[in-house]
Design a protein around this motif. Sequence first.
Motif, PDB file in Angstrom:
ATOM      1  N   PRO A  40     -14.923 -16.226   7.430  1.00 59.77           N
ATOM      2  CA  PRO A  40     -15.981 -15.246   7.141  1.00 59.77           C
ATOM      3  C   PRO A  40     -15.766 -14.530   5.815  1.00 59.77           C
ATOM      4  N   LYS A  41     -16.848 -13.925   5.335  1.00 59.16           N
ATOM      5  CA  LYS A  41     -16.706 -12.992   4.213  1.00 59.16           C
ATOM      6  C   LYS A  41     -16.108 -11.697   4.754  1.00 59.16           C
ATOM      7  N   PHE A  42     -15.265 -11.078   3.918  1.00 59.02           N
ATOM      8  CA  PHE A  42     -14.680  -9.808   4.368  1.00 59.02           C
ATOM      9  C   PHE A  42     -15.770  -8.780   4.570  1.00 59.02           C
ATOM     10  N   LYS A  43     -15.636  -8.030   5.673  1.00 66.00           N
ATOM     11  CA  LYS A  43     -16.502  -6.861   5.851  1.00 66.00           C
ATOM     12  C   LYS A  43     -15.828  -5.704   5.121  1.00 66.00           C
ATOM     13  N   ARG A  44     -16.075  -4.485   5.587  1.00 67.30           N
ATOM     14  CA  ARG A  44     -15.476  -3.325   4.901  1.00 67.30           C
ATOM     15  C   ARG A  44     -13.962  -3.381   5.059  1.00 67.30           C
ATOM     16  N   ILE A  45     -13.250  -3.527   3.953  1.00 70.48           N
ATOM     17  CA  ILE A  45     -11.785  -3.563   3.993  1.00 70.48           C
ATOM     18  C   ILE A  45     -11.230  -2.559   2.984  1.00 70.48           C
ATOM     19  N   GLY A  46      -9.969  -2.205   3.185  1.00 64.46           N
ATOM     20  CA  GLY A  46      -9.370  -1.156   2.348  1.00 64.46           C
ATOM     21  C   GLY A  46      -8.343  -1.668   1.358  1.00 64.46           C
ATOM     22  N   ASN A  47      -8.473  -2.927   0.936  1.00 58.78           N
ATOM     23  CA  ASN A  47      -7.493  -3.504   0.018  1.00 58.78           C
ATOM     24  C   ASN A  47      -7.404  -2.691  -1.274  1.00 58.78           C
ATOM     25  N   ILE A  48      -8.552  -2.438  -1.885  1.00 64.99           N
ATOM     26  CA  ILE A  48      -8.555  -1.741  -3.177  1.00 64.99           C
ATOM     27  C   ILE A  48      -8.090  -0.294  -3.009  1.00 64.99           C
ATOM     28  N   GLU A  49      -8.583   0.376  -1.964  1.00 69.49           N
ATOM     29  CA  GLU A  49      -8.179   1.769  -1.725  1.00 69.49           C
ATOM     30  C   GLU A  49      -6.662   1.872  -1.547  1.00 69.49           C
ATOM     31  N   THR A  50      -6.082   0.883  -0.879  1.00 66.20           N
ATOM     32  CA  THR A  50      -4.638   0.897  -0.631  1.00 66.20           C
ATOM     33  C   THR A  50      -3.877   0.696  -1.939  1.00 66.20           C
ATOM     34  N   LEU A  51      -4.337  -0.254  -2.751  1.00 64.73           N
ATOM     35  CA  LEU A  51      -3.698  -0.473  -4.057  1.00 64.73           C
ATOM     36  C   LEU A  51      -3.810   0.773  -4.937  1.00 64.73           C
ATOM     37  N   GLU A  52      -4.984   1.396  -4.925  1.00 59.66           N
ATOM     38  CA  GLU A  52      -5.184   2.607  -5.733  1.00 59.66           C
ATOM     39  C   GLU A  52      -4.236   3.721  -5.281  1.00 59.66           C
ATOM     40  N   ALA A  53      -4.087   3.845  -3.958  1.00 54.52           N
ATOM     41  CA  ALA A  53      -3.208   4.902  -3.438  1.00 54.52           C
ATOM     42  C   ALA A  53      -1.757   4.640  -3.832  1.00 54.52           C
ATOM     43  N   ALA A  54      -1.361   3.363  -3.821  1.00 53.14           N
ATOM     44  CA  ALA A  54       0.010   3.027  -4.217  1.00 53.14           C
ATOM     45  C   ALA A  54       0.222   3.346  -5.695  1.00 53.14           C
ATOM     46  N   LYS A  55      -0.767   2.996  -6.493  1.00 52.24           N
ATOM     47  CA  LYS A  55      -0.659   3.213  -7.932  1.00 52.24           C
ATOM     48  C   LYS A  55      -0.546   4.697  -8.251  1.00 52.24           C
ATOM     49  N   ALA A  56      -1.261   5.512  -7.477  1.00 52.25           N
ATOM     50  CA  ALA A  56      -1.273   6.956  -7.732  1.00 52.25           C
ATOM     51  C   ALA A  56      -0.059   7.666  -7.140  1.00 52.25           C
ATOM     52  N   HIS A  57       0.696   6.982  -6.306  1.00 47.34           N
ATOM     53  CA  HIS A  57       1.813   7.646  -5.624  1.00 47.34           C
ATOM     54  C   HIS A  57       2.919   7.975  -6.629  1.00 47.34           C
ATOM     55  N   PRO A  58       3.512   9.171  -6.521  1.00 45.67           N
ATOM     56  CA  PRO A  58       4.572   9.547  -7.484  1.00 45.67           C
ATOM     57  C   PRO A  58       5.730   8.560  -7.520  1.00 45.67           C
ATOM     58  N   HIS A  59       5.973   7.884  -6.407  1.00 46.96           N
ATOM     59  CA  HIS A  59       7.061   6.895  -6.406  1.00 46.96           C
ATOM     60  C   HIS A  59       6.838   5.842  -7.486  1.00 46.96           C
ATOM     61  N   TYR A  60       5.594   5.451  -7.680  1.00 44.32           N
ATOM     62  CA  TYR A  60       5.333   4.312  -8.566  1.00 44.32           C
ATOM     63  C   TYR A  60       5.687   4.619 -10.019  1.00 44.32           C
ATOM     64  N   SER A  61       5.672   5.898 -10.374  1.00 40.71           N
ATOM     65  CA  SER A  61       5.974   6.230 -11.772  1.00 40.71           C
ATOM     66  C   SER A  61       7.298   6.990 -11.921  1.00 40.71           C
ATOM     67  N   ALA A  62       8.059   7.091 -10.825  1.00 42.51           N
ATOM     68  CA  ALA A  62       9.322   7.833 -10.902  1.00 42.51           C
ATOM     69  C   ALA A  62      10.333   7.062 -11.745  1.00 42.51           C
ATOM     70  N   PRO A  63      11.220   7.794 -12.480  1.00 44.29           N
ATOM     71  CA  PRO A  63      12.225   7.088 -13.298  1.00 44.29           C
ATOM     72  C   PRO A  63      13.256   6.367 -12.428  1.00 44.29           C
ATOM     73  N   LEU A  64      13.830   5.315 -12.993  1.00 38.69           N
ATOM     74  CA  LEU A  64      14.832   4.527 -12.280  1.00 38.69           C
ATOM     75  C   LEU A  64      16.202   4.733 -12.917  1.00 38.69           C
ATOM     76  N   GLY A  65      17.242   4.605 -12.105  1.00 41.50           N
ATOM     77  CA  GLY A  65      18.602   4.734 -12.612  1.00 41.50           C
ATOM     78  C   GLY A  65      19.152   3.401 -13.085  1.00 41.50           C
ATOM     79  N   PRO A  66      20.431   3.410 -13.538  1.00 40.78           N
ATOM     80  CA  PRO A  66      21.045   2.146 -13.970  1.00 40.78           C
ATOM     81  C   PRO A  66      21.143   1.150 -12.817  1.00 40.78           C
ATOM     82  N   ASN A  67      20.990  -0.114 -13.135  1.00 42.06           N
ATOM     83  CA  ASN A  67      21.065  -1.211 -12.157  1.00 42.06           C
ATOM     84  C   ASN A  67      19.987  -1.124 -11.077  1.00 42.06           C
TER      85      ASN A  67
END
Lengths: 759, 329
Positions: free
Chosen positions: A422-449
């Motif tokens: 079937p064709k997808f009905k209402r799904i939250g794929n994009i909303e979920t990706l957007e929420a991940a992108k906006a989450h502070p974790h995604y842009s937090a600095p990383l340490g060595p290794n």
Amino acid sequence: MATAEVDQQKKFKWIGTRPVRPDGLDKVRGRANYGADHALPGMIWGKVLRSPHAHARIVSIDTSKAEAMEGVHAVITAADLPEILSEESKIGEGPTNFRDLSHNVIAREKALYHGHAVAAVAATTSAIAQQALEAIQVEYEVLPHVLEGDDAQAPDAPILHDDLFTKGVEPRPTRPSNVASRTEMGRGDAEAGLAKADHVITRSFRTKAVHQGYIEPHAVVATLGEDGRATVWASSQGHFMIRAYCAKLLGMDQSQIKVIPAEIGGGFGGKTTVYLEPLAIALSGKAGRPVKMVMSREEVFRATGPASATRIELRMGCTKDGKLTGAHARLEYEAGAFPGSPVGAAVMTLFAPYDIDGCLAEGYDIVVNKCKVAAYRAPGAPMAAYAVETVVDELAEKCGIDPIEFRLQNASREGTQSAFGPKFKRIGNIETLEAAKAHPHYSAPLGPNQGRGVASGFWFNGGMQSSATVQVADDGTICVVSGNPDIGGSRASLAMMAAEEFGIDVKLVDPQIADTSVVGFSDLTGGSRVTFATGMAVVDACRDVIRQLRERAASIWGIEVDAVKWSDGAARATNGDAGLEPLSLRDIALKAARTGGPISGRASLTARGVGMAFAVHICDVEVDPETGKVDVVRYTTVQDAGRAIHPSYVEGQMQGGAAQGIGWALNEEYIYDADGKMENPGFLDYRMPVASDLPMIDTVIVEVPNPTHPYGVRGVGEVPIVPPIPAVVNAVHAATGVRITELPLSPPRVLAAMDARRN
Amino acid sequence: MLRLPPFTYHQPREIDAALRIVADHGPEAMFVAGGTDLYPNMKRRQQVPSQVVSLGGITELHGISGDPASGLRIGAMTSLTELEENAALAAAYPGFAEAVASISTPLLRNMGSIGGNLLLDTRCNYYDQTEEWREGINYCMKCEGEICWVAPSSPRCWAVQSSDSVPILMAMGAEVILRSPDGERRIPLLDLYQDDGIQFTTKKPGELLTALLLPAQDGWQSSYLKLRRRGSFDFPVLGVGVYLRMDGAKIAELRIHIGGIGSIAHAASDSAAALIGTVPDRESIRAAAKAAFKPTRAMDNTDHGAAWRKKMAPIFVSRAIEAALARNS
């Protein structure tokens, strides 16, 4: 049947709150009755004799010495169970053939894996039962065995089943094969899509068998009377499944078997079939006594159903600006000793997060001399996601595009043609990706290794059949009765939906799970379906009761029922009867005897309008450059739950799935010796993550309500195990520059890959 | 589920009474302390004593006495949790405290005793299995069988020393008291252990380990570094104990023992010798630690492959030395 629509924007009183869980206190205080807790007068103990060979013809079984032992009440072999013809089961999870199921429960003619049941005894104590097992003499003719899917496909491979011919290939094969079937699914022209691509990545992946690792071993008490009626107490994901399977395997009518569900100590798909139950009934019938059987942890590992070991070859391509154009996958899934790996689900799900011009997935179901696999949380999908999501990561890197941005550019959305139909009905794929992108974790600095990885995941939402009854006590409290064992918080969510329908305090609602003779048929607890589907049945049953409550109020008031509405826990007269004081649920319940008798409602349905689920996980790892040890230092799960009825349970599912997936990625594996004997059949040597191995797993619930569910529910329980493997592997790549295509990512493997790159 | 074999359980209140029961029954009898090692072994039928003599009721075996300046005496039945939670002990003997805190899980440390940990049975993938499993391979040299499956042509058993406390205590030069009906003897741990997977101690039949004696703490530093897959629960596949004393900027004395990789916690003497009398730096420590490769005889009988574990030995020796030095400064 569809339940009446709801206003999706409505403000709720109970939905989305976090009341104390109804099963919590009993579990914390040790009062909950699990499978092994049940006991009956005169009960005796059953034990199973298991094959010490991975593949052997059973020449003879001499049980006479065991039968003669004092305290031994019954000994059974396959000869005590009826021969079952080949027939596909209509219920249960995944493809099940009743003949195969019967042969897996107890070997007939051949033992097909190390640990395969060959006989069972029942005796007054488990010590005597153990001694009786040792007195059974089995003569085996040991046959060559095959343990790996690759080897099983070789032209000279030992054949497990002489009558197994590969399904789904043309022309129909004339020689038996260990390849049980071939399936394929896709859309568009995969090769044309790949030809259009500027970048094509080709990779081959391997994963090992892993176990669900539920804490409670399989346990059953069964009694079969002289009247031919059986009662079974068992912990499972579906007592109606146990009834149907036992009836079929023992040649009984379903009406002769009552199955009473025990509290369940974890299942994750592994308790969607039978192992001990038919043996316990047969032993009880022969002994004339109730029989209890409890597996040891070693038996759980050796003889129940882990997830498939897999080999996946994947080609994916995109244009240089990052548009996915084509994909082709060949998936080989080991089924264990009998056909029925979840490769079909893998083929359906692996490309679901993406809108690809042309894609094709071919799945092969392969039998080997290892225990038969069973469902494990989003069966088949995590291994397929490992392949797709790491290759997508690599393509994004090639294009120089942020991995979430790349996924957004290619994301499936409402109206996208899925590969599985079937064709997808209402799904939250994009909303979920957007929420991940906006989450502070995604842009937090990383340490060595350290390095950061992301991955998407997709899983279905099961519909299937569910039943519920709702009863009103004369004090105005409510009992909600369903037929689904509660493995993920369904009692809480069903009670909350009922409280919302009636407009009463959730404390006044008692959710109960009833046995097979009390409530209507319910398919098993699996496929992330219970809050969705059984929830629909509960809502329908509540509305049936509310209709009756309005009728009773109308009759008390002597007005037309159409002039009575139900809101906030009371019947209220509408238009012009303003002088009538509202009648609460309690008021009406008290008068029930004089207005027509007890009030109860019921609903049975096949749920439609499933809400498919997407998740995105963000993982930070730190890799020790000298040892190769991978530590997960930060982890965030983002998931579309449709609507979270009880958010704590939803978060628990998200965290639990992530924890299991991280274990699968880093450490867990079935280790076999050359003879097919599992070398690590215990929780010390089969290394699931413990608390010290995991960071706090953050959760972000995205709510894109499922428009066809009265409360917007989607499947929640399974999709969180789909992204973790690739999220971890992508993070290891970010930290070290190496892409590891074989699980688990144990320190020696990671270090070897790092050393190879350094040289 | 796995069940215990039948046995008679004794609960003496005095050491002499416990010794007498074991003397009366000979090899049929075993002492049990916390039971976290013996009972699982009994369930798997690796050990099947008909007489089990509990030490839990003997008050004399419990508790810590003395002080770090002159040395500590720790009763054999003192629980691992009690040691872990003792702040004075952790301050004076950090390496030992680290080792204790890394043993198994909090629940098992509540039950497990220091005496039991010192006498922890050696472990092996071919030995630590249920009886049915071991029967399937015709057992092994360590229990009921003839062959060591780790090294089938070997005349000896290669089961692995797996106690976390032993490597650091050997490095520290700790001692134990062994008591028998004939009296007491006090021996260094170096003399308690021997390099054999079956006869891994020199404790005589009927002897009871009653106490552990820690040396006086005068300017020594210590560390213990454990390699295992998970942060809890797992036995070590490598455990390095380092004990050192500085003289100004120079290392005056240094002792290193490596456990979890052979049947005894070997001394890494060459690594130690290369650093004694020198002012250590990262390079010299790494160079010296390379010699730790030699005494480690890793076999493929624990988690992770032997080659990787052997490769890890010098790395962990370096890190353990650095940890002890960092404590010193």
